[in-house]
Design a protein around this motif. Structure first.
Motif, PDB file in Angstrom:
ATOM      1  N   GLY A 173       0.628  -1.111   0.079  1.00  0.00           N
ATOM      2  CA  GLY A 173       0.022   0.046  -0.066  1.00  0.00           C
ATOM      3  C   GLY A 173       0.838   1.356  -0.204  1.00  0.00           C
ATOM      4  O   GLY A 173       0.434   2.258  -0.876  1.00  0.00           O
ATOM      5  N   VAL A 174       1.888   1.099   0.851  1.00  0.00           N
ATOM      6  CA  VAL A 174       2.825   2.667   0.778  1.00  0.00           C
ATOM      7  C   VAL A 174       3.425   2.729  -0.406  1.00  0.00           C
ATOM      8  O   VAL A 174       3.517   3.746  -1.002  1.00  0.00           O
ATOM      9  N   LEU A 175       4.012   1.629  -1.090  1.00  0.00           N
ATOM     10  CA  LEU A 175       4.595   1.760  -2.297  1.00  0.00           C
ATOM     11  C   LEU A 175       3.642   2.095  -3.334  1.00  0.00           C
ATOM     12  O   LEU A 175       4.063   2.839  -4.236  1.00  0.00           O
ATOM     13  N   ALA A 176       2.560   1.655  -3.376  1.00  0.00           N
ATOM     14  CA  ALA A 176       1.462   2.334  -4.484  1.00  0.00           C
ATOM     15  C   ALA A 176       1.272   3.671  -4.253  1.00  0.00           C
ATOM     16  O   ALA A 176       0.992   4.304  -5.019  1.00  0.00           O
ATOM     17  N   ILE A 177       1.047   4.175  -3.092  1.00  0.00           N
ATOM     18  CA  ILE A 177       0.980   5.578  -2.572  1.00  0.00           C
ATOM     19  C   ILE A 177       2.044   6.480  -3.116  1.00  0.00           C
ATOM     20  O   ILE A 177       2.067   7.528  -3.948  1.00  0.00           O
ATOM     21  N   ILE A 178       3.250   5.938  -2.973  1.00  0.00           N
ATOM     22  CA  ILE A 178       4.557   6.461  -3.548  1.00  0.00           C
ATOM     23  C   ILE A 178       4.268   6.786  -4.984  1.00  0.00           C
ATOM     24  O   ILE A 178       4.656   7.899  -5.592  1.00  0.00           O
ATOM     25  N   ILE A 179       4.351   5.590  -5.695  1.00  0.00           N
ATOM     26  CA  ILE A 179       3.973   5.781  -7.241  1.00  0.00           C
ATOM     27  C   ILE A 179       2.822   6.762  -7.664  1.00  0.00           C
ATOM     28  O   ILE A 179       3.187   7.504  -8.342  1.00  0.00           O
ATOM     29  N   SER A 225      12.578   6.914 -10.909  1.00  0.00           N
ATOM     30  CA  SER A 225      12.228   6.703  -9.714  1.00  0.00           C
ATOM     31  C   SER A 225      10.898   5.590  -9.663  1.00  0.00           C
ATOM     32  O   SER A 225      11.053   4.837  -8.626  1.00  0.00           O
ATOM     33  N   PHE A 226      10.344   5.599 -10.659  1.00  0.00           N
ATOM     34  CA  PHE A 226       9.352   4.367 -10.831  1.00  0.00           C
ATOM     35  C   PHE A 226      10.011   3.170 -10.856  1.00  0.00           C
ATOM     36  O   PHE A 226       9.459   2.209 -10.174  1.00  0.00           O
ATOM     37  N   ILE A 227      10.941   3.056 -11.490  1.00  0.00           N
ATOM     38  CA  ILE A 227      11.918   1.758 -11.667  1.00  0.00           C
ATOM     39  C   ILE A 227      12.553   1.480 -10.439  1.00  0.00           C
ATOM     40  O   ILE A 227      12.510   0.338  -9.986  1.00  0.00           O
ATOM     41  N   TYR A 228      12.859   2.465  -9.633  1.00  0.00           N
ATOM     42  CA  TYR A 228      13.573   2.254  -8.304  1.00  0.00           C
ATOM     43  C   TYR A 228      12.472   1.730  -7.267  1.00  0.00           C
ATOM     44  O   TYR A 228      12.703   0.521  -6.571  1.00  0.00           O
ATOM     45  N   VAL A 229      11.194   2.268  -7.312  1.00  0.00           N
ATOM     46  CA  VAL A 229      10.154   1.918  -6.526  1.00  0.00           C
ATOM     47  C   VAL A 229       9.975   0.486  -6.931  1.00  0.00           C
ATOM     48  O   VAL A 229       9.521  -0.546  -5.872  1.00  0.00           O
ATOM     49  N   GLY A 230       9.481  -0.020  -8.284  1.00  0.00           N
ATOM     50  CA  GLY A 230       9.267  -1.224  -8.675  1.00  0.00           C
ATOM     51  C   GLY A 230      10.445  -2.184  -8.266  1.00  0.00           C
ATOM     52  O   GLY A 230      10.239  -3.382  -7.957  1.00  0.00           O
ATOM     53  N   ILE A 231      11.888  -1.723  -8.381  1.00  0.00           N
ATOM     54  CA  ILE A 231      12.716  -2.797  -7.973  1.00  0.00           C
ATOM     55  C   ILE A 231      12.687  -3.152  -6.514  1.00  0.00           C
ATOM     56  O   ILE A 231      12.650  -4.230  -6.032  1.00  0.00           O
ATOM     57  N   TYR A 232      12.369  -2.306  -5.747  1.00  0.00           N
ATOM     58  CA  TYR A 232      12.261  -2.403  -4.180  1.00  0.00           C
ATOM     59  C   TYR A 232      10.946  -3.414  -3.819  1.00  0.00           C
ATOM     60  O   TYR A 232      11.000  -3.967  -3.207  1.00  0.00           O
ATOM     61  N   LEU A 270      10.651   1.970   4.198  1.00  0.00           N
ATOM     62  CA  LEU A 270       9.765   2.624   3.923  1.00  0.00           C
ATOM     63  C   LEU A 270       9.551   4.112   4.007  1.00  0.00           C
ATOM     64  O   LEU A 270       9.331   4.921   3.112  1.00  0.00           O
ATOM     65  N   PHE A 271      10.403   4.461   5.227  1.00  0.00           N
ATOM     66  CA  PHE A 271      10.715   5.974   5.202  1.00  0.00           C
ATOM     67  C   PHE A 271      11.386   6.462   4.048  1.00  0.00           C
ATOM     68  O   PHE A 271      11.240   7.471   3.633  1.00  0.00           O
ATOM     69  N   TRP A 272      12.637   5.817   4.104  1.00  0.00           N
ATOM     70  CA  TRP A 272      13.316   6.316   2.748  1.00  0.00           C
ATOM     71  C   TRP A 272      12.918   6.204   1.582  1.00  0.00           C
ATOM     72  O   TRP A 272      12.971   7.106   0.801  1.00  0.00           O
ATOM     73  N   LEU A 273      11.859   4.900   1.253  1.00  0.00           N
ATOM     74  CA  LEU A 273      11.405   4.993  -0.037  1.00  0.00           C
ATOM     75  C   LEU A 273      10.349   6.174  -0.375  1.00  0.00           C
ATOM     76  O   LEU A 273      10.121   6.777  -1.475  1.00  0.00           O
TER      77      LEU A 273
END
Length: 191
Positions: free
Chosen positions: A12-18, A49-56, A82-85
């Motif tokens: 959920g957090v990663l989806a919000i980041i994107i 940035s999208f690629i990085y979030v996807g990698i994580y 998740l803080f750093w991301l």
């Protein structure tokens, strides 16, 4: 405690980041090729940035596949990651506004570096939380990709003050390294 809630929260957090990153992008006011070229640096920083979030997200998913239990320490280590991301959209936005300035590019690199460090901390806490989980230990064994990434991040941060494009090239090289799947993951998950 099982991994389900941790995975769901992280997803959920990663989806919000994107989502935040894509909402920061503005379409060009001009409908010409020149108008599109003006926003090209913004699009490039979004893609990176999208690629990085996807990698994580991908690596986190694989890590949770071999994790049998989580503890309070694991939850805190995951929150640290998740803080750093979660700072990636801020850094991406600052780079978008100032893509020729060294400090935003360097900060972007620091956030990428700290995300990598936080991920390693999460792996370390997970390994300590498991007795003899060979799959988890094999998956989290630090290899050359991890070491090379750290060196390139540090170089990219320093190079931002020499040439922002060299710094972006460094961060792009690390992304390319990690987009290529680690063969250990597939072997471990199929065993």
């Amino acid at each position: 405690m099982k991994t389900g809630r941790l995975e769901a929260f992280s997803d959920g957090v990663l989806a919000i980041i994107i989502t935040i990153m894509v909402l920061e992008m503005q379409a060009p006011e001009d409908t010409s090729i020149e108008g599109l070229l003006k926003v090209l640096p913004i699009f490039i920083s979004y893609v990176l940035s999208f690629i990085y979030v996807g990698i994580y997200w991908n690596n986190h998913h694989h890590l949770m596949q071999v994790t049998q239990k989580v503890s309070g320490g694991v939850l805190w280590a995951n929150l640290h990651l998740l803080f750093w991301l979660s700072l990636i959209p801020f850094a991406t936005s600052w780079v978008n506004e100032n893509h020729t300035e060294p400090l935003p590019i360097a900060l972007y690199g620091v956030i990428l570096l700290m995300s990598a460090v936080a991920y390693r901390i999460l792996e370390s806490v997970l390994v300590k939380n498991h007795d003899e989980n060979a799959a988890l230990k094999k998956l989290t064994k630090m290899g050359s990709k991890e070491n090379i990434s750290i060196v390139i991040y540090v170089a990219g941060i320093a190079l931002a003050f020499v040439s922002v494009w060299l710094a972006v090239a460094c961060f792009s090289i690390v992304a390319i390294l990690w987009v290529i799947p680690d063969k250990r993951i597939e072997r471990i998950l199929t065993d």
